[in-house]
Each structure stands twice: as structure tokens, then as C-alpha cells.
Design an enzyme around this catalytic site. Sequence first.
Site: not given
Length: 292
Positions: A224, A228, A244
Site C-alpha cells: 500500500w 501510494y 485501501d
Amino acid sequence: MHAVDLSYRPPYDWAAIHGFLAARAIPGIEAAAPGYARTVAIDGRHGTVAVALEAGDRLRATIRADAAALPEIVARLRRVFDCAADPAAIGAGLARDPGLAPLVAARPGLRVPGAWCGFELGVRAILGQQVSVAAATRLAGRLVAALGTPFAGAAQPGLTHVFPGPDAIASADIAGLLGMPRARGAAIRALAAASLAEPDLFAPGQDPATAAARLTAIRGIGPWTAQYVAMRALRDADALPVGDIGLMRALDAGPGRPSPAQLLARAEAWRPWRAYAAMHLWTADAERSAPA
């Protein structure tokens, strides 16, 4: 002081990108009223930038910094405000998904906000693991107050420090300073050490798979966080933070949220614009969750 126009392909959703940056503005580093402003450091020299929407399909950047740093500052600002995006191509690609089509129609000029500094964004992403945006921003403000460098320049309201570099963070007791889990503090220190060892760790334009592998090799950084960072710092238009909670919540049309595997399968149709799909879903989720 230098005034520079940042051109873009219209439409441009200024309200969305300003709101995104404002919600994450670090006290002492950033201010978001009425436009967006922040401190910057280029080769150790401090300055400030302020950006506002102007008529005529442009943003106006007011830059207080050495003239020699202008090309670098302008290039970074264009990435932060995603000025190179082609809304027509992105919209046409995402509108093929019946679930995304109304979101694209409602916000045809939505951008993916970039990052002034990849290392800064990486630290902020780790601070945001398992906590709200507001909580992560408060932690970032405390980090800046403890380890940031006092701003050396003409005083600007609310702008008092520049973000600490990896050298200041690598040897600090981050968990103790911020009162956060030791594993998360250790991850921030590990990121700082990796950034010092690999100065190109956050260089835009890297092969996405290679960049993700370099980041996830750092203890405490998972997929994640890597995705990002790829979205915002590396400018990977196809990055997608699978798993997410906001994305899965936004895709809940009644029967329940999709699983990460189901999200990944559906997102195949969004390529090569998955990062923009994520922004549309995050924006829709935020609007749905906002008080009436």
C-alpha cells in the site's frame, strides 16, 4: 519574488486538489488559505512557494527563492499540481467502467496530487498507516517541530520550518518523539537510511515494478505504502493502492465491499489510469462520508 504561470489542459478541478492538499497540510511547513503555500529547500537554500488558480487555464505560482533554483522549483510544482495530465484521455479511458463513468462526468478535471519531495511523502505515508488523515497530519507536525530546520528567510504566516531531511531522521528516536508504535518509528528510520544510501530512491520515471520492489524491500513498507508513493511522488499514473479501505468502501454498491482481489481484477479495465480511478473513488468516498 518571481511570478510563474503553470499551464495545464482544461478542465482543472482546483477545488479537489486544493482540498486534498489542505486536509494534509503540515503545520509549520504548509498553509492552505486561500491558496496553497509551503516552505521549500533546494541545495540547502530555503524559500517559499504559493500557488493559486488564475483565469485563462493556468495556475499562478509566487516563488520566493534564489533565481538559480527556479527551474527545479517549477518542475516540482508542475508535478505537485499534475499539470501534464490529459483529462480527455484519462476520462475516456475510465468512463468505460459504468461505475466510474458518473464520477468522471462529475469531476472531469480531477488530478492526482503530486509530492514536493519523495522522501517527505514516504515519511508521511508511514505516519498514515492505520490512522486517519487528521491524525497522520498531527504526527507530521510534531515531527517537524522536533526535527525540522527553522525556516531561514522572510517570515511568512504559518511557515516556520522546512521538512527534516533523512540525515536528521535516520538517527532520531522517532517512536519516542511522536509516541507511536516502535515498529512504525523504525520503518521511518529505515526509510531515511535507505534514502541516504540510494539518493535516487524516489526519482520519478522509474520502472514501476523496480521502484515498488526497492520500496517494499525496506522493513515496514508494504505494497500500500509503495503504491501510494508511486502515485504521488513517482508520478506513476497506473499505480493502485490495492487493499485501501477507502477504495473498497467507495465501490460498495449495496452487496458489500469488494475484496482486495476483486478490486484488483476490476481495476484491470482502468489501466493505464488506475491512479486517477483511485482519486475519483477517494473523492467520492470523502463526499459520501462528509457531514450533510
